[in-house]
Design a protein around this motif. Sequence first.
Motif, PDB file in Angstrom:
ATOM      1  N   GLU A  80       0.700  -1.242   0.077  1.00 27.33           N
ATOM      2  CA  GLU A  80       0.266  -0.020   0.093  1.00 27.33           C
ATOM      3  C   GLU A  80       0.812   1.252  -0.071  1.00 27.33           C
ATOM      4  O   GLU A  80       0.413   2.384  -0.722  1.00 27.33           O
ATOM      5  CB  GLU A  80      -0.862  -0.178   1.207  1.00 27.33           C
ATOM      6  CG  GLU A  80      -1.823  -1.132   1.348  1.00 27.33           C
ATOM      7  CD  GLU A  80      -3.053  -0.975  -0.001  1.00 27.33           C
ATOM      8  OE1 GLU A  80      -3.196  -0.236  -0.377  1.00 27.33           O
ATOM      9  OE2 GLU A  80      -3.229  -2.231  -0.373  1.00 27.33           O
ATOM     10  N   LEU A  81       1.913   1.169   0.579  1.00 29.01           N
ATOM     11  CA  LEU A  81       3.061   2.478   1.019  1.00 29.01           C
ATOM     12  C   LEU A  81       3.659   2.458  -0.674  1.00 29.01           C
ATOM     13  O   LEU A  81       3.996   3.702  -1.025  1.00 29.01           O
ATOM     14  CB  LEU A  81       3.878   2.074   1.884  1.00 29.01           C
ATOM     15  CG  LEU A  81       3.451   2.006   3.273  1.00 29.01           C
ATOM     16  CD1 LEU A  81       4.494   1.878   4.272  1.00 29.01           C
ATOM     17  CD2 LEU A  81       2.701   3.407   3.663  1.00 29.01           C
ATOM     18  N   HIS A  82       3.950   1.478  -1.332  1.00 31.02           N
ATOM     19  CA  HIS A  82       4.467   1.587  -2.674  1.00 31.02           C
ATOM     20  C   HIS A  82       3.684   0.771  -3.656  1.00 31.02           C
ATOM     21  O   HIS A  82       4.039  -0.542  -4.159  1.00 31.02           O
ATOM     22  CB  HIS A  82       5.853   0.934  -2.449  1.00 31.02           C
ATOM     23  CG  HIS A  82       6.849   1.589  -1.599  1.00 31.02           C
ATOM     24  ND1 HIS A  82       7.625   2.841  -1.816  1.00 31.02           N
ATOM     25  CD2 HIS A  82       7.070   1.721  -0.397  1.00 31.02           C
ATOM     26  CE1 HIS A  82       8.210   3.350  -1.160  1.00 31.02           C
ATOM     27  NE2 HIS A  82       8.003   2.483  -0.084  1.00 31.02           N
ATOM     28  N   PRO A  83       2.713   1.279  -4.067  1.00 33.34           N
ATOM     29  CA  PRO A  83       1.717   0.354  -4.951  1.00 33.34           C
ATOM     30  C   PRO A  83       2.388   0.089  -6.347  1.00 33.34           C
ATOM     31  O   PRO A  83       3.313   0.809  -6.653  1.00 33.34           O
ATOM     32  CB  PRO A  83       0.623   1.560  -5.092  1.00 33.34           C
ATOM     33  CG  PRO A  83       1.095   3.061  -4.930  1.00 33.34           C
ATOM     34  CD  PRO A  83       2.103   2.770  -3.879  1.00 33.34           C
ATOM     35  N   THR A  84       1.847  -0.933  -6.883  1.00 31.37           N
ATOM     36  CA  THR A  84       2.607  -1.470  -8.292  1.00 31.37           C
ATOM     37  C   THR A  84       1.990  -0.745  -9.160  1.00 31.37           C
ATOM     38  O   THR A  84       0.508  -0.472  -9.110  1.00 31.37           O
ATOM     39  CB  THR A  84       1.972  -3.054  -8.215  1.00 31.37           C
ATOM     40  OG1 THR A  84       2.483  -3.777  -7.123  1.00 31.37           O
ATOM     41  CG2 THR A  84       2.747  -3.679  -9.575  1.00 31.37           C
ATOM     42  N   GLN A  85       2.622  -0.451 -10.153  1.00 29.54           N
ATOM     43  CA  GLN A  85       2.379   0.453 -11.241  1.00 29.54           C
ATOM     44  C   GLN A  85       1.500  -0.546 -12.378  1.00 29.54           C
ATOM     45  O   GLN A  85       2.231  -1.753 -12.460  1.00 29.54           O
ATOM     46  CB  GLN A  85       3.463   1.353 -12.018  1.00 29.54           C
ATOM     47  CG  GLN A  85       3.680   2.494 -10.849  1.00 29.54           C
ATOM     48  CD  GLN A  85       4.970   3.189 -11.467  1.00 29.54           C
ATOM     49  OE1 GLN A  85       5.721   2.717 -12.353  1.00 29.54           O
ATOM     50  NE2 GLN A  85       4.762   4.512 -11.253  1.00 29.54           N
ATOM     51  N   VAL A  86       0.796  -0.075 -13.079  1.00 26.70           N
ATOM     52  CA  VAL A  86       0.233  -0.850 -14.050  1.00 26.70           C
ATOM     53  C   VAL A  86       0.900  -0.575 -15.338  1.00 26.70           C
ATOM     54  O   VAL A  86       0.816   0.922 -15.612  1.00 26.70           O
ATOM     55  CB  VAL A  86      -1.256  -1.026 -14.359  1.00 26.70           C
ATOM     56  CG1 VAL A  86      -1.945  -1.692 -15.436  1.00 26.70           C
ATOM     57  CG2 VAL A  86      -1.876  -1.452 -12.976  1.00 26.70           C
ATOM     58  N   ASP A  87       1.749  -1.205 -16.117  1.00 27.95           N
ATOM     59  CA  ASP A  87       2.174  -0.784 -17.584  1.00 27.95           C
ATOM     60  C   ASP A  87       1.180  -0.824 -18.577  1.00 27.95           C
ATOM     61  O   ASP A  87       1.015  -1.881 -19.175  1.00 27.95           O
ATOM     62  CB  ASP A  87       3.296  -1.770 -17.932  1.00 27.95           C
ATOM     63  CG  ASP A  87       4.341  -1.278 -18.975  1.00 27.95           C
ATOM     64  OD1 ASP A  87       3.853  -0.269 -19.537  1.00 27.95           O
ATOM     65  OD2 ASP A  87       5.171  -1.855 -19.312  1.00 27.95           O
ATOM     66  N   ILE A  88       0.674   0.469 -18.847  1.00 23.71           N
ATOM     67  CA  ILE A  88      -0.317   0.500 -19.971  1.00 23.71           C
ATOM     68  C   ILE A  88       0.466   0.394 -21.522  1.00 23.71           C
ATOM     69  O   ILE A  88      -0.420   0.557 -22.465  1.00 23.71           O
ATOM     70  CB  ILE A  88      -1.069   1.613 -19.807  1.00 23.71           C
ATOM     71  CG1 ILE A  88      -0.289   2.782 -19.775  1.00 23.71           C
ATOM     72  CG2 ILE A  88      -1.743   1.688 -18.581  1.00 23.71           C
ATOM     73  CD1 ILE A  88      -1.222   4.267 -19.864  1.00 23.71           C
ATOM     74  N   SER A  89       1.733   0.510 -21.515  1.00 23.39           N
ATOM     75  CA  SER A  89       2.136   0.288 -22.613  1.00 23.39           C
ATOM     76  C   SER A  89       2.461  -1.150 -23.240  1.00 23.39           C
ATOM     77  O   SER A  89       2.959  -1.684 -24.117  1.00 23.39           O
ATOM     78  CB  SER A  89       4.000   0.837 -22.721  1.00 23.39           C
ATOM     79  OG  SER A  89       4.483   0.601 -21.374  1.00 23.39           O
ATOM     80  N   ASN A  90       2.304  -2.111 -21.890  1.00 23.33           N
ATOM     81  CA  ASN A  90       2.066  -3.581 -22.176  1.00 23.33           C
ATOM     82  C   ASN A  90       0.582  -4.197 -22.575  1.00 23.33           C
ATOM     83  O   ASN A  90      -0.354  -3.723 -21.569  1.00 23.33           O
ATOM     84  CB  ASN A  90       2.441  -4.248 -20.676  1.00 23.33           C
ATOM     85  CG  ASN A  90       2.491  -5.751 -21.044  1.00 23.33           C
ATOM     86  OD1 ASN A  90       1.816  -6.232 -21.847  1.00 23.33           O
ATOM     87  ND2 ASN A  90       3.680  -6.280 -20.405  1.00 23.33           N
ATOM     88  N   PRO A  91       0.529  -4.428 -23.829  1.00 22.99           N
ATOM     89  CA  PRO A  91      -0.801  -4.889 -24.097  1.00 22.99           C
ATOM     90  C   PRO A  91      -1.623  -5.801 -23.355  1.00 22.99           C
ATOM     91  O   PRO A  91      -2.780  -5.707 -23.016  1.00 22.99           O
ATOM     92  CB  PRO A  91      -0.826  -5.568 -25.421  1.00 22.99           C
ATOM     93  CG  PRO A  91       0.262  -5.038 -25.959  1.00 22.99           C
ATOM     94  CD  PRO A  91       1.373  -4.840 -24.779  1.00 22.99           C
ATOM     95  N   ALA A  92      -0.984  -6.689 -22.595  1.00 24.48           N
ATOM     96  CA  ALA A  92      -1.499  -7.642 -21.799  1.00 24.48           C
ATOM     97  C   ALA A  92      -1.994  -6.948 -20.358  1.00 24.48           C
ATOM     98  O   ALA A  92      -3.190  -7.176 -19.841  1.00 24.48           O
ATOM     99  CB  ALA A  92      -0.661  -8.731 -21.376  1.00 24.48           C
ATOM    100  N   GLU A  93      -1.115  -6.126 -19.783  1.00 22.73           N
ATOM    101  CA  GLU A  93      -1.640  -5.463 -18.560  1.00 22.73           C
ATOM    102  C   GLU A  93      -2.872  -4.383 -18.960  1.00 22.73           C
ATOM    103  O   GLU A  93      -3.839  -4.251 -18.089  1.00 22.73           O
ATOM    104  CB  GLU A  93      -0.486  -4.720 -17.949  1.00 22.73           C
ATOM    105  CG  GLU A  93       0.607  -5.574 -17.372  1.00 22.73           C
ATOM    106  CD  GLU A  93       1.554  -4.887 -16.443  1.00 22.73           C
ATOM    107  OE1 GLU A  93       1.054  -3.923 -15.636  1.00 22.73           O
ATOM    108  OE2 GLU A  93       2.559  -5.437 -16.618  1.00 22.73           O
TER     109      GLU A  93
END
Length: 233
Positions: A66-79
């Motif tokens: 929660e302190l360091h949330p995971t980023q979602v890579d929107i340059s990756n088609p799957a994510e």
Amino acid sequence: MAAPQTPPGRNGAQRNASAAGRRARLATAGRAGQLSRSYSRMVGVLKYGLPVIGLVVVALIVLWPELHPTQVDISNPAERAAAASGEIQNPRYSGIDEAERPYTVWATLAKQVQDEVFDLNRPKGELKLPSGMLMTLDAQAGKLNRSTKSVHLTGNVTLRRSDGTTMVTDAADIDLADKGARSTTPVTAEGPFGNLSAGGFKVEQQGDVIIFTGPTKLFLKPGADKAFQGTPQ
């Protein structure tokens, strides 16, 4: 026959030695008592402190995501496909330009409004320029277009170059592929040269050249000509 008498001086020395011995024993006993009390206090602190430290460590392990949330890579088609159904927390878009220099844009929130277009909340970015300098950007809102590799920024748009140049305006368009940028809204700038206000700006030559447009006022710092020698303009 009278018994031999001890000289008065010898009795005084014996009494002094005895008194000194008693004081030494008392001092030793006092130090021993202090050490015993200090040890008892340390044991008490460890008795209650170690469980507390253990709880803090466990809490950090649980809350770290929660302190360091995971980023979602929107340059990756799957994510991107997995998150396309709604809002995307902590999106990141990254790539490289024609000269294989990296760029990255991230935000606190993104919403996909078209197939290749995302609305961004609190976008930030980092671009590496040909000169080796970095250009960073941030704004209150933005619109990322993946097909054109561009970002339209609005609201307190701030661009910073690692040579100390900072520009602030209300809106700007950033071309991630060629590191270009432009704005037709009033801009203020400051840096090694001094302070400036203008009607707009253009960033050309892949970020190394900044051209200010419209009515412009410039206040040069003493020695500003030396600040430009051997550096991008």
